[in-house]
Structure formats: C-alpha cells, structure tokens
Motif scaffolding. Structure first.
Motif, PDB file in Angstrom:
ATOM      1  N   SER A 215     -21.066  -3.214   6.754  1.00  0.00           N
ATOM      2  CA  SER A 215     -19.742  -3.238   6.132  1.00  0.00           C
ATOM      3  C   SER A 215     -19.835  -3.750   4.710  1.00  0.00           C
ATOM      4  O   SER A 215     -19.153  -3.279   3.811  1.00  0.00           O
ATOM      5  CB  SER A 215     -18.798  -4.123   6.956  1.00  0.00           C
ATOM      6  N   ASN A 216     -20.696  -4.725   4.462  1.00  0.00           N
ATOM      7  CA  ASN A 216     -20.876  -5.273   3.123  1.00  0.00           C
ATOM      8  C   ASN A 216     -21.415  -4.204   2.175  1.00  0.00           C
ATOM      9  O   ASN A 216     -21.030  -4.138   1.010  1.00  0.00           O
ATOM     10  CB  ASN A 216     -21.828  -6.462   3.189  1.00  0.00           C
ATOM     11  N   SER A 217     -22.308  -3.349   2.648  1.00  0.00           N
ATOM     12  CA  SER A 217     -22.844  -2.266   1.825  1.00  0.00           C
ATOM     13  C   SER A 217     -21.749  -1.287   1.454  1.00  0.00           C
ATOM     14  O   SER A 217     -21.684  -0.780   0.328  1.00  0.00           O
ATOM     15  CB  SER A 217     -23.966  -1.537   2.585  1.00  0.00           C
ATOM     16  N   GLU A 218     -20.845  -1.021   2.394  1.00  0.00           N
ATOM     17  CA  GLU A 218     -19.725  -0.124   2.106  1.00  0.00           C
ATOM     18  C   GLU A 218     -18.842  -0.710   1.012  1.00  0.00           C
ATOM     19  O   GLU A 218     -18.345   0.008   0.141  1.00  0.00           O
ATOM     20  CB  GLU A 218     -18.910   0.095   3.376  1.00  0.00           C
ATOM     21  N   MET A 219     -18.662  -2.024   1.017  1.00  0.00           N
ATOM     22  CA  MET A 219     -17.837  -2.669   0.000  1.00  0.00           C
ATOM     23  C   MET A 219     -18.453  -2.520  -1.386  1.00  0.00           C
ATOM     24  O   MET A 219     -17.744  -2.385  -2.378  1.00  0.00           O
ATOM     25  CB  MET A 219     -17.651  -4.148   0.333  1.00  0.00           C
ATOM     26  N   LYS A 220     -19.796  -2.560  -1.449  1.00  0.00           N
ATOM     27  CA  LYS A 220     -20.455  -2.396  -2.747  1.00  0.00           C
ATOM     28  C   LYS A 220     -20.181  -1.006  -3.324  1.00  0.00           C
ATOM     29  O   LYS A 220     -19.971  -0.851  -4.522  1.00  0.00           O
ATOM     30  CB  LYS A 220     -21.956  -2.626  -2.589  1.00  0.00           C
ATOM     31  N   VAL A 221     -20.174  -0.003  -2.461  1.00  0.00           N
ATOM     32  CA  VAL A 221     -19.882   1.361  -2.921  1.00  0.00           C
ATOM     33  C   VAL A 221     -18.451   1.445  -3.430  1.00  0.00           C
ATOM     34  O   VAL A 221     -18.167   2.034  -4.484  1.00  0.00           O
ATOM     35  CB  VAL A 221     -20.114   2.366  -1.780  1.00  0.00           C
ATOM     36  N   GLN A 222     -17.516   0.843  -2.687  1.00  0.00           N
ATOM     37  CA  GLN A 222     -16.117   0.873  -3.103  1.00  0.00           C
ATOM     38  C   GLN A 222     -15.920   0.132  -4.420  1.00  0.00           C
ATOM     39  O   GLN A 222     -15.137   0.552  -5.280  1.00  0.00           O
ATOM     40  CB  GLN A 222     -15.250   0.264  -1.994  1.00  0.00           C
ATOM     41  N   SER A 223     -16.646  -0.977  -4.615  1.00  0.00           N
ATOM     42  CA  SER A 223     -16.546  -1.721  -5.876  1.00  0.00           C
ATOM     43  C   SER A 223     -17.044  -0.874  -7.042  1.00  0.00           C
ATOM     44  O   SER A 223     -16.477  -0.913  -8.136  1.00  0.00           O
ATOM     45  CB  SER A 223     -17.372  -3.012  -5.783  1.00  0.00           C
TER      46      SER A 223
ATOM     47  N   GLN B 158      -4.221   2.249 -11.175  1.00  0.00           N
ATOM     48  CA  GLN B 158      -3.602   1.473 -10.101  1.00  0.00           C
ATOM     49  C   GLN B 158      -3.408   2.329  -8.851  1.00  0.00           C
ATOM     50  O   GLN B 158      -3.713   1.906  -7.734  1.00  0.00           O
ATOM     51  CB  GLN B 158      -2.248   0.923 -10.562  1.00  0.00           C
ATOM     52  N   ARG B 159      -2.894   3.535  -9.061  1.00  0.00           N
ATOM     53  CA  ARG B 159      -2.591   4.421  -7.933  1.00  0.00           C
ATOM     54  C   ARG B 159      -3.860   4.818  -7.180  1.00  0.00           C
ATOM     55  O   ARG B 159      -3.880   4.861  -5.949  1.00  0.00           O
ATOM     56  CB  ARG B 159      -1.862   5.676  -8.439  1.00  0.00           C
ATOM     57  N   GLU B 160      -4.920   5.121  -7.923  1.00  0.00           N
ATOM     58  CA  GLU B 160      -6.137   5.625  -7.294  1.00  0.00           C
ATOM     59  C   GLU B 160      -6.991   4.521  -6.677  1.00  0.00           C
ATOM     60  O   GLU B 160      -7.695   4.753  -5.694  1.00  0.00           O
ATOM     61  CB  GLU B 160      -6.962   6.404  -8.326  1.00  0.00           C
ATOM     62  N   THR B 161      -6.942   3.330  -7.255  1.00  0.00           N
ATOM     63  CA  THR B 161      -7.800   2.259  -6.740  1.00  0.00           C
ATOM     64  C   THR B 161      -7.130   1.410  -5.674  1.00  0.00           C
ATOM     65  O   THR B 161      -7.828   0.698  -4.938  1.00  0.00           O
ATOM     66  CB  THR B 161      -8.261   1.328  -7.884  1.00  0.00           C
ATOM     67  N   LEU B 162      -5.803   1.470  -5.557  1.00  0.00           N
ATOM     68  CA  LEU B 162      -5.115   0.657  -4.554  1.00  0.00           C
ATOM     69  C   LEU B 162      -5.657   0.914  -3.150  1.00  0.00           C
ATOM     70  O   LEU B 162      -5.955  -0.046  -2.417  1.00  0.00           O
ATOM     71  CB  LEU B 162      -3.603   0.894  -4.609  1.00  0.00           C
ATOM     72  N   PRO B 163      -5.815   2.172  -2.709  1.00  0.00           N
ATOM     73  CA  PRO B 163      -6.399   2.396  -1.375  1.00  0.00           C
ATOM     74  C   PRO B 163      -7.818   1.846  -1.260  1.00  0.00           C
ATOM     75  O   PRO B 163      -8.212   1.357  -0.188  1.00  0.00           O
ATOM     76  CB  PRO B 163      -6.385   3.925  -1.241  1.00  0.00           C
ATOM     77  N   GLU B 164      -8.600   1.932  -2.361  1.00  0.00           N
ATOM     78  CA  GLU B 164      -9.966   1.409  -2.324  1.00  0.00           C
ATOM     79  C   GLU B 164      -9.965  -0.111  -2.176  1.00  0.00           C
ATOM     80  O   GLU B 164     -10.784  -0.681  -1.447  1.00  0.00           O
ATOM     81  CB  GLU B 164     -10.713   1.808  -3.603  1.00  0.00           C
TER      82      GLU B 164
ATOM     83  N   GLU C  83       0.820  -1.207   0.000  1.00  0.00           N
ATOM     84  CA  GLU C  83       0.000   0.000   0.000  1.00  0.00           C
ATOM     85  C   GLU C  83       0.859   1.264   0.000  1.00  0.00           C
ATOM     86  O   GLU C  83       0.370   2.352  -0.311  1.00  0.00           O
ATOM     87  CB  GLU C  83      -0.932   0.008   1.203  1.00  0.00           C
ATOM     88  N   ASN C  84       2.152   1.130   0.321  1.00  0.00           N
ATOM     89  CA  ASN C  84       3.052   2.280   0.344  1.00  0.00           C
ATOM     90  C   ASN C  84       3.850   2.429  -0.949  1.00  0.00           C
ATOM     91  O   ASN C  84       4.713   3.311  -1.044  1.00  0.00           O
ATOM     92  CB  ASN C  84       4.025   2.169   1.526  1.00  0.00           C
ATOM     93  N   PHE C  85       3.582   1.569  -1.940  1.00  0.00           N
ATOM     94  CA  PHE C  85       4.379   1.594  -3.169  1.00  0.00           C
ATOM     95  C   PHE C  85       4.348   2.965  -3.831  1.00  0.00           C
ATOM     96  O   PHE C  85       5.394   3.515  -4.203  1.00  0.00           O
ATOM     97  CB  PHE C  85       3.857   0.534  -4.155  1.00  0.00           C
TER      98      PHE C  85
END
Length: 433
Positions: free
Chosen positions: A368-376, A294-300, A169-171
């Motif tokens: 938490s599962n709902s939050e994952m759907k938003v991130q996806s 890659q850079r923007e989605t890695l934290p997600e 995550e620090n790459f």
C-alpha cells in the motif's frame, strides 16, 4: 482450565482495527434543528460591515504574498527538502499558492467595501495602515489551512489565528459548484476575523494608525528630521516579538518637506496600484489551471489518505497477529509439558497460522505504501505546470520614464530606490548622483 487469552486478544485486535477505521471518518453532523433559526451570527457579521463602511476614517490594507510554509532546517534559513518531499509539497506549486491565497484574501476583504484600499504587495516592506500577514499551513486539494496575523502600522499585533477547511470529495461533482473555489469557506473565515479585529478600533485609534504610517514613511526618507516623532520598543504578543512604534507628535501641517514626501508616497502607491494589474492578470491566467489541478488531484489525495488508513490498519493487525502467535506458541509449549498433547497440536497449528497471517498483513501494508508513492508522483507532476511571470513595467514621474524588470518584489525595490534618489537629489541639488 484453559485460559481464553486468544479470544480476548482477537477481540482486542478487532476493536483496534474498527477504531482505526472510524478515526478517519468525518465527525457527526450538527443536532437536528427545524423552524426559524436565530440570525444573530449573520447580524453580527453585518454589523461589522456597517460599522466599517460608515466609519469616518478608512484604513489602507496591505496583504504581502503569503509565506509558502516550507519546512526549514532547524536553526537555519535553509529549506528542509527531505521533509518537504515527505509532506508531499511541490515547491513551485506552493509558491504559486502563496500568491493565489493573498489574492483570494484580498478579494474577500475588498468585497466588504469597508476599507480605503486593499492591495496585494510583494512583501511587508511597504507603506500601509494595516498588514494582513498570511502563512500556508497545508494545501493538498482536500485539506487546506492558513495562519493570518493582523498588524497595524504601529507594529501592534491585533490578532493571530489559524484557519482550516476540508473539501468534500463530492464538491466537484455538484454542478452548482462550477467556478466556485472549494477553499472559499476558509477565506470567508479569515475575512470575518479581520473585520472583527478592525471593528473594535475607534476613530481616534484609526487616525493614530494612519498618522504613524505617514511619519514612519517620512522617517524612511529623512530620519534626521522625523525620528524624534517616534519612539521604538520591542514587545511580545501571541508568542511573537515585534517592534512597537509610539507616536510622540505630528509635524506641522505646512511642513514643506513632509508635503514632498507625501508626493513620493503617492507615486509609490501608484506603482503598487499598477502592480495590482499584474496580480489580477496572474490570477486570471492561473485560477483555471489551479482549479483543474484541484479537481484532478482531489480523488488522488483521498485515495492516498485511504491507502494510509489501510496501511495502518493492516500493520496494526500484523503486529497483533504476531503477538498472538507468540502467546499461542507459549501456551502450546506449556500445555505440552503438562501432557495435553492433543490441544498442543491444535494450538501449535494456530501459532503457525497466526504467524503467516501477520507476515501477509505487514507485506500488504508495504505494498500500500508503494501505491501511495505512485499517487504522490502523479500529484507532483500536475503541479509542475503552474508558474508566474511578471512583465516589464514602465513608470513615469516628472518627465522621467523608468523601466522596471524582474520579479514583482525586484521591480518594487527598483521603484523605491528611484524615488529615494529623486528625494536626495532635491535635498542636495549641488550633489551629482
């Protein structure tokens, strides 16, 4: 005597929760080592380079566009879009990665200067000495995986292996990694694997591979003249069935028909070389956009993984608390029948608290599962902007100019058909084609 079931159960739930958290952590580092290190591994890699660079026979390598690795409906050729959605695969992004991964593999092999040529091709229906077939196993900015299968022109599978890499995550926070590919370690592993396989081939084996490639190409144009030089069988290796071609002999060196076919082969390879410009342009135009993705989605991606971990831990705690509520309620009832009214009240209250705790934990897991759907959804949105377009290509051969249109695969097929038409016209000059 009171039975301390709940103490044991609480301890068990706590241990399970802690082990669930630890299961997603990284493995410990390598043992501490100081002082001069053994360069044996690097020397082995260098020796493979040197052996191939100093070879008397150099091989031509073709890398077809990778398989995107889509999940398929069982026993059909249809994509399982529901499973693909569950896996978080964005189709157009993965198809773009299939071309990018082929290009990255080509670049890694090309830098070794150990081959006559290394080309990316639309598919495996082409002429080459060695084929490096790739399949994407995973790719989500953090976790990446691919499968490489190396096959020679005789159909022999020289080797097949899976490769994977996890991006820190620090790459992207390290300025020294600017313009570097976070997936590069995986492609380096793949490069070394191919070099290891091919360094085992001696001069005679390499020449046989090149001769087989030529005769198979000649048979494509004139099966009646060149089929007798090849024997075909079906073999199985690494769990895969494949056609094995055995060379029975070679045509005479002054074979006029073969010389003409070699001219046509040179024209086909010329188109493939021209096609490399298209792939290079695609790579240059797409690399930056893909790097940004890659850079923007890695934290997600990391946030989604952590949300999954939290959901599993909370769900596990919820189930454990529900079990505890049942045990306490059972004990309360049993103790009450034996006249222990004071303790039954306390245990009854414990059962109610544990029951409420279990419901809250399960509810948090679903949130938490709902939050994952938003991130996806965010990840998929970023993948929509990446695409590839192949421009029109003009090819000239013997005063004839042919305009090729469509995808790279379609253009390649059009050019092959044109060359075959020229050969048939020369073979039957009185026939109007």
């Amino acid at each position: 005597m009171k039975k301390p079931y709940y103490h044991t159960l609480f301890l068990l739930i706590f241990c399970l929760a802690m082990s669930a958290c630890e299961s997603t952590s990284r493995n410990p580092g390598e043992p501490l080592l100081v002082g001069p290190t053994n360069p044996e591994a690097n020397e082995r890699t260098k020796s493979r380079y040197n052996k191939l660079q100093n070879a008397e026979v150099f091989l031509d390598v073709a890398i077809p566009t990778f398989s995107p690795g889509f999940p398929m409906v069982k026993n059909t050729d249809e994509i399982d879009y529901e499973e693909m959605d569950d896996d978080g695969i964005w189709p157009q992004l993965r198809r773009t990665e299939a071309k990018l991964f082929a290009m990255e593999t080509k670049n890694s092999l090309e830098k070794t200067k150990a081959f006559s040529s290394v080309r990316v091709v639309p598919n495996a229906n082409t002429t080459a000495d060695i084929f490096v077939l790739g399949k994407i196993l995973a790719s989500d900015s953090e976790q990446v995986g691919m499968k490489l299968t190396v096959v020679d022109s005789t159909g022999e599978i020289l080797g097949s292996k899976d490769f994977e890499h996890e991006v820190s995550e620090n790459f992207f926070r390290d300025q020294r990694n600017k313009d570097k590919n976070p997936y590069q370690p995986m492609f380096d592993q793949g490069r070394d694997f191919v070099l290891q396989l091919l360094s085992k081939l001696d001069k005679e084996e390499k020449q046989k591979i090149k001769n087989t490639a030529l005769v198979r190409y000649a048979r494509y144009y004139s099966p009646e003249a060149y089929s007798s030089y090849l024997s075909t069988d079906i073999k199985k290796k690494f769990g895969q069935r494949f056609y094995k071609f055995e060379l029975n002999g070679m045509p005479a060196q002054d074979d006029v028909m073969l010389e003409r076919i070699e001219d046509l082969r040179a024209q086909e390879l010329l188109f493939i070389d021209r096609l490399q410009d298209q792939y290079d342009t695609f790579y240059a135009e797409t690399r930056d956009a893909y790097s940004d993705w890659q850079r923007e989605t890695l934290p997600e991606i990391i946030a989604r993984r952590e949300a999954t971990r939290d959901r599993n831990v909370k769900a596990g705690l919820g189930v454990g608390l529900a079990i505890l509520a049942g045990i306490l309620a059972s004990e309360s009832s049993s103790d009450s029948n034996s006249g222990k009214t004071a303790s039954s009240g306390a245990k009854g209250a414990g059962a109610v608290i544990a029951g409420i705790g279990s419901m809250v934990a399960v509810q948090n897991a679903f949130e938490s599962n709902s939050e994952m759907k938003v991130q996806s959804a965010i990840i998929q949105e970023k993948g929509q902007a990446i695409d590839i377009a192949v421009s029109t290509t003009e090819m000239k051969f013997e005063d004839q100019v042919v305009e090729l249109q469509g995808t790279a695969s379609e253009q390649y097929l059009q050019w092959k058909q044109h060359l075959r038409k020229i050969y048939e016209l020369e073979a039957t000059p009185d026939l109007q084609l």
